[in-house]
Design a protein around this motif. Sequence first.
Motif, PDB file in Angstrom:
ATOM      1  N   ALA A  48       0.825  -1.212   0.000  1.00 40.46           N
ATOM      2  CA  ALA A  48       0.000   0.000   0.000  1.00 40.46           C
ATOM      3  C   ALA A  48       0.858   1.260   0.000  1.00 40.46           C
ATOM      4  O   ALA A  48       0.609   2.205  -0.759  1.00 40.46           O
ATOM      5  N   TYR A  49       1.893   1.259   0.838  1.00 41.65           N
ATOM      6  CA  TYR A  49       2.754   2.446   0.932  1.00 41.65           C
ATOM      7  C   TYR A  49       3.524   2.643  -0.380  1.00 41.65           C
ATOM      8  O   TYR A  49       3.663   3.769  -0.862  1.00 41.65           O
ATOM      9  N   ALA A  50       4.025   1.549  -0.938  1.00 39.17           N
ATOM     10  CA  ALA A  50       4.790   1.652  -2.184  1.00 39.17           C
ATOM     11  C   ALA A  50       3.931   2.222  -3.308  1.00 39.17           C
ATOM     12  O   ALA A  50       4.404   3.045  -4.112  1.00 39.17           O
ATOM     13  N   LEU A  51       2.675   1.804  -3.387  1.00 35.89           N
ATOM     14  CA  LEU A  51       1.779   2.319  -4.425  1.00 35.89           C
ATOM     15  C   LEU A  51       1.506   3.802  -4.199  1.00 35.89           C
ATOM     16  O   LEU A  51       1.535   4.607  -5.146  1.00 35.89           O
ATOM     17  N   GLN A  52       1.253   4.183  -2.933  1.00 37.08           N
ATOM     18  CA  GLN A  52       1.008   5.590  -2.620  1.00 37.08           C
ATOM     19  C   GLN A  52       2.228   6.452  -2.957  1.00 37.08           C
ATOM     20  O   GLN A  52       2.115   7.494  -3.599  1.00 37.08           O
ATOM     21  N   PHE A  53       3.394   6.005  -2.511  1.00 36.90           N
ATOM     22  CA  PHE A  53       4.627   6.770  -2.757  1.00 36.90           C
ATOM     23  C   PHE A  53       4.916   6.826  -4.251  1.00 36.90           C
ATOM     24  O   PHE A  53       5.302   7.872  -4.787  1.00 36.90           O
ATOM     25  N   ALA A 102      12.050  -8.703  -1.622  1.00 37.25           N
ATOM     26  CA  ALA A 102      12.602  -9.231  -2.869  1.00 37.25           C
ATOM     27  C   ALA A 102      11.801 -10.397  -3.432  1.00 37.25           C
ATOM     28  O   ALA A 102      11.750 -10.586  -4.655  1.00 37.25           O
ATOM     29  N   LEU A 103      11.171 -11.188  -2.566  1.00 38.63           N
ATOM     30  CA  LEU A 103      10.432 -12.364  -3.028  1.00 38.63           C
ATOM     31  C   LEU A 103       8.954 -12.084  -3.285  1.00 38.63           C
ATOM     32  O   LEU A 103       8.212 -12.998  -3.670  1.00 38.63           O
ATOM     33  N   ASP A 104       8.524 -10.850  -3.101  1.00 42.10           N
ATOM     34  CA  ASP A 104       7.136 -10.489  -3.364  1.00 42.10           C
ATOM     35  C   ASP A 104       6.961 -10.160  -4.845  1.00 42.10           C
ATOM     36  O   ASP A 104       6.800  -8.999  -5.235  1.00 42.10           O
ATOM     37  N   ILE A 105       6.999 -11.197  -5.660  1.00 37.29           N
ATOM     38  CA  ILE A 105       6.880 -11.010  -7.106  1.00 37.29           C
ATOM     39  C   ILE A 105       5.503 -10.458  -7.464  1.00 37.29           C
ATOM     40  O   ILE A 105       5.372  -9.552  -8.299  1.00 37.29           O
ATOM     41  N   GLU A 106       4.465 -10.970  -6.829  1.00 41.28           N
ATOM     42  CA  GLU A 106       3.109 -10.508  -7.120  1.00 41.28           C
ATOM     43  C   GLU A 106       2.947  -9.026  -6.791  1.00 41.28           C
ATOM     44  O   GLU A 106       2.332  -8.265  -7.553  1.00 41.28           O
ATOM     45  N   GLY A 107       3.499  -8.599  -5.645  1.00 41.97           N
ATOM     46  CA  GLY A 107       3.401  -7.193  -5.264  1.00 41.97           C
ATOM     47  C   GLY A 107       4.142  -6.286  -6.229  1.00 41.97           C
ATOM     48  O   GLY A 107       3.636  -5.212  -6.607  1.00 41.97           O
ATOM     49  N   HIS A 108       5.334  -6.694  -6.636  1.00 39.20           N
ATOM     50  CA  HIS A 108       6.084  -5.902  -7.617  1.00 39.20           C
ATOM     51  C   HIS A 108       5.337  -5.842  -8.949  1.00 39.20           C
ATOM     52  O   HIS A 108       5.352  -4.815  -9.634  1.00 39.20           O
ATOM     53  N   ALA A 109       4.696  -6.949  -9.322  1.00 35.83           N
ATOM     54  CA  ALA A 109       3.935  -6.967 -10.571  1.00 35.83           C
ATOM     55  C   ALA A 109       2.770  -5.979 -10.511  1.00 35.83           C
ATOM     56  O   ALA A 109       2.471  -5.284 -11.499  1.00 35.83           O
ATOM     57  N   GLU A 110       2.119  -5.908  -9.356  1.00 36.22           N
ATOM     58  CA  GLU A 110       1.009  -4.964  -9.187  1.00 36.22           C
ATOM     59  C   GLU A 110       1.494  -3.524  -9.336  1.00 36.22           C
ATOM     60  O   GLU A 110       0.843  -2.694  -9.978  1.00 36.22           O
ATOM     61  N   LEU A 111       2.639  -3.226  -8.738  1.00 38.20           N
ATOM     62  CA  LEU A 111       3.201  -1.881  -8.875  1.00 38.20           C
ATOM     63  C   LEU A 111       3.564  -1.588 -10.332  1.00 38.20           C
ATOM     64  O   LEU A 111       3.309  -0.488 -10.836  1.00 38.20           O
ATOM     65  N   ALA A 112       4.151  -2.566 -11.003  1.00 37.86           N
ATOM     66  CA  ALA A 112       4.541  -2.364 -12.400  1.00 37.86           C
ATOM     67  C   ALA A 112       3.323  -2.071 -13.279  1.00 37.86           C
ATOM     68  O   ALA A 112       3.410  -1.281 -14.236  1.00 37.86           O
ATOM     69  N   VAL A 121      10.511 -12.614 -14.130  1.00 36.38           N
ATOM     70  CA  VAL A 121      10.178 -12.070 -15.447  1.00 36.38           C
ATOM     71  C   VAL A 121       8.889 -12.683 -15.978  1.00 36.38           C
ATOM     72  O   VAL A 121       8.013 -11.982 -16.497  1.00 36.38           O
ATOM     73  N   GLN A 122       8.746 -14.000 -15.848  1.00 38.62           N
ATOM     74  CA  GLN A 122       7.561 -14.679 -16.367  1.00 38.62           C
ATOM     75  C   GLN A 122       6.277 -14.154 -15.733  1.00 38.62           C
ATOM     76  O   GLN A 122       5.233 -14.090 -16.395  1.00 38.62           O
ATOM     77  N   LYS A 123       6.330 -13.789 -14.458  1.00 36.14           N
ATOM     78  CA  LYS A 123       5.143 -13.341 -13.730  1.00 36.14           C
ATOM     79  C   LYS A 123       4.962 -11.828 -13.756  1.00 36.14           C
ATOM     80  O   LYS A 123       4.126 -11.284 -13.027  1.00 36.14           O
ATOM     81  N   GLY A 124       5.757 -11.140 -14.591  1.00 32.33           N
ATOM     82  CA  GLY A 124       5.597  -9.700 -14.731  1.00 32.33           C
ATOM     83  C   GLY A 124       6.014  -8.919 -13.518  1.00 32.33           C
ATOM     84  O   GLY A 124       5.503  -7.821 -13.255  1.00 32.33           O
ATOM     85  N   GLY A 125       6.970  -9.460 -12.729  1.00 31.68           N
ATOM     86  CA  GLY A 125       7.363  -8.855 -11.472  1.00 31.68           C
ATOM     87  C   GLY A 125       8.281  -7.656 -11.576  1.00 31.68           C
ATOM     88  O   GLY A 125       8.687  -7.110 -10.540  1.00 31.68           O
ATOM     89  N   CYS A 126       8.619  -7.225 -12.779  1.00 29.93           N
ATOM     90  CA  CYS A 126       9.492  -6.055 -12.925  1.00 29.93           C
ATOM     91  C   CYS A 126       9.413  -5.527 -14.351  1.00 29.93           C
ATOM     92  O   CYS A 126       9.071  -6.244 -15.290  1.00 29.93           O
ATOM     93  N   ASP A 127       9.742  -4.257 -14.483  1.00 29.96           N
ATOM     94  CA  ASP A 127       9.977  -3.665 -15.800  1.00 29.96           C
ATOM     95  C   ASP A 127      11.447  -3.780 -16.164  1.00 29.96           C
ATOM     96  O   ASP A 127      11.809  -3.813 -17.345  1.00 29.96           O
ATOM     97  N   ILE A 128      12.290  -3.822 -15.111  1.00 29.15           N
ATOM     98  CA  ILE A 128      13.740  -3.910 -15.288  1.00 29.15           C
ATOM     99  C   ILE A 128      14.261  -4.990 -14.352  1.00 29.15           C
ATOM    100  O   ILE A 128      14.080  -4.905 -13.140  1.00 29.15           O
TER     101      ILE A 128
END
Length: 401
Positions: free
Chosen positions: A235-240, A258-268, A291-298
């Motif tokens: 929640a904080y990461a999305l707000q910030f 680092a292991l929250d792939i789903e959370g990073h994907a949501e932010l991306a 990468v397969q789960k869309g967990g990052c842009d980079i």
Amino acid sequence: MALDLSTRRIAARQPFGGVPKGKASQDAIKGMTLSHIVLPLENPLSDAKVLTGRQSALAAVDIISCEMVSENGHRGMGFAYTLRAGGSGMFALACEIADRIMGHDPNDIGRLWELLRWQTNSLGQGGMSYQTIGAFDTALWDMKAKVAGLPLAKLLGAHRDTLRIYNSQGQYLQASIDEMKAAADRSLTLGIGGIKMKVGQPDGQEDLKRIMAMRDHLPDDIAFMIDANQQWDRAYALQFGKIVDEVGLAFIEEPLDALDIEGHAELARNLSTPIATGEMLTSPTEAIQLVQKGGCDISQVDALRIGGVTPFLKAMAMAEAHRVQIAPHWLMELHVHLAAAFPEEAWIEHFHWLEPLFDERLEIADGRVAVPDRPGLGLTLSDKARDWTVATQDIGERGRA
């Protein structure tokens, strides 16, 4: 119906480790020198993990080097590393598993990586075992490129001879805004093309104040990034992230665990600013899933943390297939070669910490770093590295030249 086993035959399978040498095998690993080097930092460094009490300040880097020699007299040098803890354990593990590849053809790098992986299988697929394997793997690739008379980047098939480079030098949380500005100016004088600052303080307003001060200070053509070092929740990461979406950041690094792939994907999916993560992953499986789960842009996957050049090439191919950019974590001396073999423009992270380990220096100018023209990694251990060595073990013939 009963099965008549007397009439059934199962085809024999080739042993996993390969069959005895054939005509194609023309060399063998004859010896290695393994060393544990403790490289001190001039000043202890603090990021958000230190500020929140989760880690101690970083005061040194533990390096495990592998100097290898073959029966034909070819040599290769590789290394692994850890921060804060594990150096002695990695060195002990390296000494324990080195015999597994003695006498094997050093050109069979993929097979030797698998032999070492299975030797450490009880420790898990990743973590300290894979990070230790990275020292052997990079030594083998260094040797292969030297035999070919090519820089490693050229052996892999380079797409470019220079890459964009950024750094965080002087941008840690213990630095004042004036100190960060002065450090950024020094970096730009060196030819650095991007500045990354640390964030993740308990007071988000202080982070925003520092971000805006640095953005106003930096020239418009200089890339600007921030790194939260895994200290935010979703929640904080999305707000910030929504607040700083208008700043024009090149990326936000490690906003979540680092292991929250789903959370990073949501932010991306929900932020305009690219999300970069992956540096803390310790296996090719994790790097590929990110990468397969869309967990990052980079993808910031670190070659030595996932086991060396061999698994990194697989992770890099997956990033290419999914149109994900790469900005490998740290280790510019190695990653300049690997990122040069990536089709899209990549970022290289500049850290001066490892420079005293080697006799050579990378050339940096106009926001870019040049691929060395020397064969292999183009690196030799310095006299200082020998002075900082706390343990050494020869396996077979001495590998040190």
